[in-house]
Design an enzyme around this catalytic site. Structure first.
Site, short mmCIF file in Angstrom:
data_model
loop_
_atom_site.label_atom_id
_atom_site.label_comp_id
_atom_site.label_asym_id
_atom_site.label_seq_id
_atom_site.Cartn_x
_atom_site.Cartn_y
_atom_site.Cartn_z
N CYS A 1 -36.92 -35.66 15.27
CA CYS A 1 -37.59 -35.88 16.98
C CYS A 1 -39.12 -35.23 16.81
O CYS A 1 -39.83 -36.03 17.95
CB CYS A 1 -36.97 -35.78 17.82
SG CYS A 1 -35.89 -34.75 17.72
N GLU B 1 -31.11 -37.75 24.78
CA GLU B 1 -32.26 -36.77 23.86
C GLU B 1 -32.74 -38.08 22.58
O GLU B 1 -32.38 -38.11 22.23
CB GLU B 1 -31.75 -35.24 22.93
CG GLU B 1 -31.24 -34.39 24.24
CD GLU B 1 -31.91 -33.77 24.10
OE1 GLU B 1 -32.94 -33.55 23.67
OE2 GLU B 1 -31.46 -32.39 25.37
#
Ligand code: NAP
Length: 470
Positions: free
Chosen positions: A279, A245
């Site tokens: 993110c 990720e």
């Protein structure tokens, strides 16, 4: 706090300071583990993996459910710990604590839903009379390596599914923010998790991260963090399962028919919560010519009103960045863009770890603030002539984690969903939205695999094929 390995809390003479990013005050210290500690942790986890593999799903679910209950009871403390070590404002810390509880609770649900599949072998040549089914089994030991920016929920997203699937798990939290992870370990142990099935090893990623990722006893690495470290882990992991990720520079498209007030509100949220260190923070705002000026007029007061300061003080809307060197990076990228012709609409000032919420207009896609991951409190606004140019620019980076569009036109919204290369696509919302149960993960350099307990369990289990030759 102490770290947990070998079934017990352990200390070391060499320790790491955990500081409040706002004023540098030392909040606590944690042991600085070595590669030898990783080796010892894994020896115990090998035994823990056997215990977990034989534990019925009913019991794994019950442990996670009890842990979720304890997290609810300790939500205030968890939220405050997150804010103090990470720098996000208290309301965001408390929200993360409630989301982490939800992640563990959903993992408890999913522990009871791990199923296998009957395979119609009689449909194969020579398959007459045969009966086949798959068996889903745990991987064994999962290594959970986590970043600083969601120090509790991103640990929960790895540990919850790992336990639900019947694995043992070793956590390597970010060195800046290990306290939230250690508190989660306390809770899981109190909830009845066998001590040999979990470890949390604190220390520098270079030494203990490498030791973990290269060890053959680890079957699965679940990593969240930067592209550079993710890439290095993939190279050193060898034959292991990996979930990555990684980063992004998420685009928001605002078309002529957009609800501009809503778009401006949500860009102000998506671009600046946690000081832009998410993110899926909105970074590149692509606005069509007809509404470009009006959109900037709507966005500016909302961003300028974000009061910065001590993240734990009432009234603060944006806290510090994690380290001064990160604030310096944002400062240098903003200055570089202004030097190359971008217009500073608001912000652009730094005080230590605090970088004022910033809007840059007239940004070109070649500027670093547009094509790389900024991971800080600034948005880069670019004027586009229509949806085709917006989609072309949205796709013009190596990343693909989250993207959004504001439009009233269903056809253009669907065109966006089909053509933008991104793992998450939001229509009439900002890029920064996630339900913890949904499949979540990036395309391109933003990663490999999915999180969300149901999907993570698939990646933390292996499939066997059983054939009965009747
Ligand atoms: P980072 O520097 O990549 O660190 C992430 C973790 O990796 C930390 O625990 C770090 O330990 C560890 N590490 C460092 N070197 C290692 C090595 N050689 N082997 C194994 N592990 C190693 O990332 P960060 O600054 O904490 O977080 C920011 C990044 O995470 C951004 O790029 C952001 O986009 C990304 N992120 C992605 C998602 C997503 O869901 N896609 C979510 C959140 C954040 P130390 O702390 O000890 O160095």
């Amino acid at each position: 706090m102490r770290m947990f390995l070998g079934g017990q809390w352990q200390d070391r003479s060499s320790r790491i300071d955990v500081t409040n990013p706002y004023d540098g005050a030392v909040i606590d210290t944690v042991p600085k583990a070595t590669a030898a500690d990783v080796d010892a942790a894994l020896s115990t986890l090998v035994e823990g993996a056997k215990v977990m593999r034989n534990m019925p799903a009913y019991d794994r679910s019950a442990i996670l459910r009890r842990a979720a209950g304890l997290m609810l009871a300790r939500e205030q403390d968890l939220g405050r710990t997150i804010s103090a070590e990470e720098g996000k404002i208290l309301s965001e810390g408390l929200f993360e604590a409630s989301r982490a509880r939800e992640t563990i609770d959903v993992s408890a649900d999913e522990a009871r839903r791990i199923t296998s599949e009957v395979v119609p072998l009689d449909a194969a040549p020579g398959g007459k009379g045969k009966f086949g089914f798959t068996l889903r089994v745990p991987c064994g030991i999962v290594a959970a390596i986590t970043p600083f920016n969601f120090p509790l929920n991103l640990v929960a997203h790895k540990v919850g599914p790992a336990i639900a699937a019947g694995n043992a798990v070793v956590i390597k939290p970010a060195s800046d923010t290990p306290l939230s992870a250690l508190k989660l370990v306390e809770i899981l142990l109190e909830a009845g998790l066998p001590p040999e099935a979990i470890a949390c090893v604190t220390g520098g990623g270079g030494e203990i991260g490498n030791a973990l990722c290269t060890d053959r006893r680890v079957r699965k690495i679940s990593f969240t963090g930067s592209y550079e470290i993710g890439d290095a882990i993939c190279r050193m992991a060898g034959v292991k399962r990996v979930t990555m990720e990684l980063g992004s520079n998420s685009p928001v498209i605002v078309l002529d028919d957009a609800d501009l007030e809503k778009a401006a509100n949500l860009v102000a949220v998506s671009g600046f919560s946690n000081a832009g260190q998410v993110c899926i923070s909105a970074q590149r705002i692509l606005v069509t010519t007809g509404v470009y000026g009006d959109f900037l007029d709507a966005l500016k007061p909302r961003v300028a009103a974000l009061k910065t300061g001590d993240q734990l003080a009432e009234g603060t809307k944006m806290g510090p960045m994690i380290r001064e060197r990160d604030a310096l990076r944002v400062e240098s990228w903003v200055n570089e863009a202004v030097g190359a012709g971008a217009k500073l609409v608001t912000g652009g000032q730094r005080r230590g770890t605090i970088y004022e919420p910033t809007i840059l207009a007239n940004v070109s896609s070649a500027m670093r603030i547009s094509c790389d991951e900024l991971f800080g409190p600034a948005v880069a606004v670019t004027c586009v002539d229509g949806i085709d140019e917006a989609i072309r620019l949205a796709n013009s980076t190596n990343y693909g984690l989250s993207a959004s569009i504001f439009t009233q036109d269903i056809d253009r919204a669907l065109k966006f969903a089909r053509e933008v290369d991104s793992g998450n696509l939001h229509i009439n919302w900002g890029t920064q939205w996630r339900a913890d149960l949904m499949p979540y993960g990036g395309l391109k350099d933003s990663g490999l695999g999915k999180e969300g307990p149901h999907y993570a369990i698939r990646e933390m289990t292996e499939e066997k094929m059983v054939v009965i030759h009747g």
